[in-house]
Structures are given as C-alpha cells and as structure tokens.
Motif scaffolding. Structure first.
Motif, PDB file in Angstrom:
ATOM      1  N   SER A 277      63.388  47.545  45.311  1.00  8.23           N
ATOM      2  CA  SER A 277      63.796  48.795  44.664  1.00  8.23           C
ATOM      3  C   SER A 277      65.213  49.194  45.049  1.00  8.23           C
ATOM      4  O   SER A 277      65.678  50.279  44.705  1.00  8.23           O
ATOM      5  N   ALA A 278      65.896  48.333  45.774  1.00  7.96           N
ATOM      6  CA  ALA A 278      67.308  48.522  46.110  1.00  7.96           C
ATOM      7  C   ALA A 278      67.950  47.148  46.135  1.00  7.96           C
ATOM      8  O   ALA A 278      67.296  46.153  46.465  1.00  7.96           O
ATOM      9  N   ALA A 279      69.208  47.087  45.782  1.00  6.35           N
ATOM     10  CA  ALA A 279      69.910  45.808  45.810  1.00  6.35           C
ATOM     11  C   ALA A 279      69.936  45.277  47.238  1.00  6.35           C
ATOM     12  O   ALA A 279      70.325  45.999  48.162  1.00  6.35           O
ATOM     13  N   PRO A 280      69.523  44.025  47.466  1.00 12.73           N
ATOM     14  CA  PRO A 280      69.505  43.487  48.840  1.00 12.73           C
ATOM     15  C   PRO A 280      70.917  43.389  49.410  1.00 12.73           C
ATOM     16  O   PRO A 280      71.860  43.002  48.707  1.00 12.73           O
ATOM     17  N   ASP A 281      71.050  43.772  50.682  1.00 18.07           N
ATOM     18  CA  ASP A 281      72.370  43.782  51.320  1.00 18.07           C
ATOM     19  C   ASP A 281      72.523  42.694  52.378  1.00 18.07           C
ATOM     20  O   ASP A 281      73.523  42.651  53.097  1.00 18.07           O
ATOM     21  N   GLY A 335      57.779  50.891  37.044  1.00 18.80           N
ATOM     22  CA  GLY A 335      58.651  49.799  36.639  1.00 18.80           C
ATOM     23  C   GLY A 335      60.116  50.103  36.851  1.00 18.80           C
ATOM     24  O   GLY A 335      60.978  49.255  36.619  1.00 18.80           O
ATOM     25  N   VAL A 336      60.406  51.299  37.324  1.00 15.98           N
ATOM     26  CA  VAL A 336      61.787  51.677  37.621  1.00 15.98           C
ATOM     27  C   VAL A 336      62.346  50.900  38.810  1.00 15.98           C
ATOM     28  O   VAL A 336      63.568  50.826  38.975  1.00 15.98           O
ATOM     29  N   THR A 337      61.490  50.314  39.635  1.00 17.09           N
ATOM     30  CA  THR A 337      61.978  49.717  40.883  1.00 17.09           C
ATOM     31  C   THR A 337      63.001  48.601  40.667  1.00 17.09           C
ATOM     32  O   THR A 337      64.088  48.652  41.254  1.00 17.09           O
ATOM     33  N   PRO A 338      62.731  47.573  39.841  1.00 17.07           N
ATOM     34  CA  PRO A 338      63.787  46.567  39.653  1.00 17.07           C
ATOM     35  C   PRO A 338      64.971  47.118  38.869  1.00 17.07           C
ATOM     36  O   PRO A 338      66.113  46.667  39.072  1.00 17.07           O
ATOM     37  N   ILE A 339      64.722  48.104  38.000  1.00 19.18           N
ATOM     38  CA  ILE A 339      65.809  48.717  37.237  1.00 19.18           C
ATOM     39  C   ILE A 339      66.725  49.494  38.175  1.00 19.18           C
ATOM     40  O   ILE A 339      67.955  49.440  38.061  1.00 19.18           O
ATOM     41  N   ARG A 340      66.132  50.200  39.137  1.00 23.89           N
ATOM     42  CA  ARG A 340      66.925  50.928  40.136  1.00 23.89           C
ATOM     43  C   ARG A 340      67.807  49.955  40.935  1.00 23.89           C
ATOM     44  O   ARG A 340      68.979  50.221  41.193  1.00 23.89           O
TER      45      ARG A 340
END
Length: 447
Positions: A277-281, A335-340
């Motif tokens: 749910s967040a871009a991996p850093d 389904g917002v998680t990958p979109i976020r």
C-alpha cells in the motif's frame, strides 16, 4: 501520429516473448502427444478404450500444464501478471475436470463391452488393480477441487479454507503420476515416450517446487522479515509495516503484492494476497488490509517483532506496463492499496488522475494519504460515493468521459471488487481504450 516510447517497446517485447514461449511449448508438446497416438505400443481393445486412451494422454499433458501455471514462474509473472496466469489456470482446471470425467468413463465403457458386463459392475472389477484404484481416487479429488471452485460454492468458503482445500491438488499429481507410470500404455511405448513423460513431469514438478518452495524459503532466510509496526487506518482496516535485511534486493515495485504468512500468529496454511500500500523504499514494506476474514481481522493484534514469511513480489500492475505519458488510476474499496502505491511511484510521470469509489467517505481507507499525494504531484483526485443505482453510475462510459475527457490517451490502472472492475472494463472497451492501455488486478489465485 503516436510514437513508440521506450517503455511501450520494452513492455510489448517482454509480453511478446512470454506469449511466444507459451505457444511454442504448447504446440511442440501437443505434436509429441499426437505422434504417440499415431504409433501406440499396443492396439486399443475397441473404439471406446481407444477414445479413453486419447483422453488420458491429453489429461496427463493438461495436468503438467496446470502445474506450470501455478508454479509462479518469475519470467511469466513479471511479463503477464499472476491475474492472467490464474485466469488461464482456472480454464485449464475446468478442461482438466472434464478430461478426468471422460477418460475413465470411456475406459470403463470399453472394458464393460469387452467383459460383457454392465458399466457399474466394471468399476469394482477395475478397482481391484492398484494403479487403476489410485487413478480413481485422483479423479474423485479433482471433483472435490472443481466443486469448491464453482463461484456459488466458492463464496461459502473463506479464502483460507478454499486455499487449504486446493492443496489436495498436490495429492492428485502424485496419484496421477503413479497411475500413468504403472498403467498408461502410452508411457511404455518406447524409450522416447518414457524419456518424454519423465522429462515433462520433472520439469513441471521442478518448476513448481522451485517457484513455490525453494525460492520463497531462500528469500525469507535471506531477508528475515518481521513486523515493525501495526497501524489502525480505520475501524476495520489496518496497515502492517514490515522490515528486514536487504529488502531492496527483492526488487519489489509499487502495484505488486505478496502472499503473506505470519508464523506463530497464524497457521502455516493461512496465506493471503495483500498488495503493497506504499511504494517500496528498499528498507520497509507496507501492506494494508480490511477485516474481511479471520486472518485479516487478526492483523490488528499482530505483536511487533512477529516473524513474516512472504512469497513474492507478484503481479504486473506496475509502472513497467505504462505505454502512455498520462495515467488514470481507478480504485474501489480496499483495492485502493496498489493504486495508492502507484500514485506514489515517481516513474509514473505526466498528468495523473485518481478515481476512488467507496460507498461513504468513512469507507475511504488511506484517503488522507491520497489527498497529500495529489497536492504533492499536482494531480486530480475524485472521491466517488453513494450507492450504485440508475441515477448513480460513476463508471458508465459517459461519466468516465466526463471525468477524464482524454481517457483514450491514458494508461488506465484498475483494482477493486470484481463487479466494479468488470463494469470499468466494459466502459473502457466501449470508449475504445486500447487493450494495451488497460491494466487490471483481480487477485484470482490458484492453489
């Protein structure tokens, strides 16, 4: 005139290579199977047993193909996405079911004609032979898996129970291989046929063990992931932050998902597909889940420090799939998680528009983060609320065109409940958004 961007060329080439490999594998193996039928070691007793033999050979090949589709091979997953592979797995599964029904039916009809007894009397007669009995048991187990895969039955199972039921597929494979080795006449035709079948089974089972056991175990031993924090996002949604060693070497991308297990907190067979749910850093991973089943509801009570066993990353819903400069992101519910995560991904440059569909504003998980990202990225965010009705059709072609007039010139990423996703896809087709610009994740997993 539309010019080809490097991303489009790269993506088209990668997917094309995957399709070419799959077609080559199918055509070569089917040709070999047909040659076996043309040159059998022993003639069939009658027409019915001959049909049964034909069905049996194709059944063995389809079973091996089914293993490859659920092996989670990185080469195919990164180019085609697990969603597409799982769709093929589902249809192959139904083909497998009918072959399992028809193969023994024709064999027993043929032998009942030969022995001059009834079809039902032939069943215990053949079951006295151990290889045949094992084949019958395998067929019955396939029936169980097929019944639980029907949508009406599937809705009655939790994801965890459904997944555990599908583990009997591996028992079916073992029984099927034993049955073929000891009973199948085509297996024993000559040295070539034996080498072919052994090679096919070693390849299929080896790919399965590598993708489902060896690689996940090695990765988790290497990265040693643990829960770093648990954050309640709403009354029924929670985020879990995971840390570990050298997470950048996972090469995870925004939009992808993992299959998550929490040993010691849940049973080993309780596994769930949750998106990042967040871009991996490179230092941490975050998943966000809604309390739908027992496992997702229990995430709220995960102790910090709990071990994490994650398979992945999986999925092709990433910026690598982009073909156009501008992007439309469509999310529904959790389904917002990958979109976020995609919204945060800086490789998605150009103009960004996000459509987030929920029943009420209170249901909009991660809405605050989306608003902050919209401000930072100078993007447009539309929160679409209310019950769907004749008067409220947010994803109708006219409404989509009204919200995003240049929709046909954008890549469109969609993730949400299946009914919403199908509605969006129908509208995109009506609006003539090219297939290469439509990117979808439905999380329809195989066993």
């Amino acid at each position: 005139m539309i010019t080809e961007t490097p991303a489009r060329i790269r993506r088209t080439g990668q997917a094309g290579a995957a399709y070419a490999l799959i077609w080559a594998f199918l055509l070569v193996n089917l040709a070999i199977v047909e040659l076996m039928l043309a040159n059998p070691a022993t003639p069939a007793h009658n027409t019915l047993t001959s049909i049964g033999r034909i069905l049996g050979l194709h059944l063995a090949f389809v079973m091996a193909l089914q293993l490859l589709l659920i092996a989670r091979l990185p080469f195919l997953d990164r180019r085609l996405g697990m969603d597409k592979l799982t769709t093929w797995h589902r249809w192959t599964g139904f083909t497998l079911f009918w072959l399992v029904v028809l193969h023994p039916t024709f064999v027993m009809l043929g032998y009942s004609q030969l022995d001059k007894i009834s079809f039902f009397a032939e069943i215990p007669n053949l079951a006295k032979q151990m290889p045949v009995l094992l084949g019958m048991i395998a067929a019955a187990l396939v029936g169980v898996v097929a019944v639980t895969s029907v949508r009406a039955a599937r809705r009655r199972f939790s994801y965890e129970a459904w997944h555990a039921t599908h583990l009997v597929v591996y028992v079916v494979i073992v029984l099927g291989v034993i049955h073929q080795v000891y009973e199948g006449s085509a297996f024993k035709t000559n040295n070539f046929t034996q080498a072919y079948w052994w090679g096919l089974w070693i390849f299929a089972i080896g790919a399965l063990l590598t993708g489902r056991v060896v690689l996940p175990v090695l990765r988790n031993l290497r990265h040693r992931m643990r829960v770093a924090a648990v954050v309640a996002e709403s009354d029924d949604a929670v985020s879990v932050h995971v840390t570990g060693r050298d997470l950048h070497k996972l090469h995870a991308r925004a939009g992808q998902f993992f299959l998550w297990r929490f040993p010691g907190h849940n049973r080993w067979w309780q596994v769930n597909p949750w998106s990042l749910s967040a871009a991996p850093d490179g230092h941490s991973l975050r998943l966000t889940a809604k309390a739908i089943g027992s496992t997702s509801a229990g995430l709220r009570h995960l102790p910090v420090g709990t071990r994490v066993f994650a398979e992945g990353p999986y999925g092709a819903l990433t910026a690598v799939a982009r073909t156009r400069p501008d992007t439309l992101l469509i999310a529904g519910g959790i389904g917002v998680t990958p979109i976020r995560a995609l919204f945060e991904d800086e490789t998605l440059s150009g103009d960004l528009v996000v459509l987030y569909r929920v029943r009420t504003p209170a249901d909009a998980v991660l809405l605050g983060e989306l608003r902050n990202l919209a401000r930072l990225r100078h993007a447009r965010l539309h929160l679409l609320t209310g019950r769907t009705s004749r008067e409220n059709q947010p994803f109708s072609p006219d409404n989509l065109r009204g919200l995003v007039p240049d929709i046909t010139e954008r890549d469109v990423y969609v993730c949400g409940p299946a009914p919403m996703t199908h509605e969006v896809l129908r509208s995109l087709r009506t609006l003539k958004v090219p297939a290469r610009q439509r990117h979808v994740e439905l999380f329809r997993l195989g066993a």
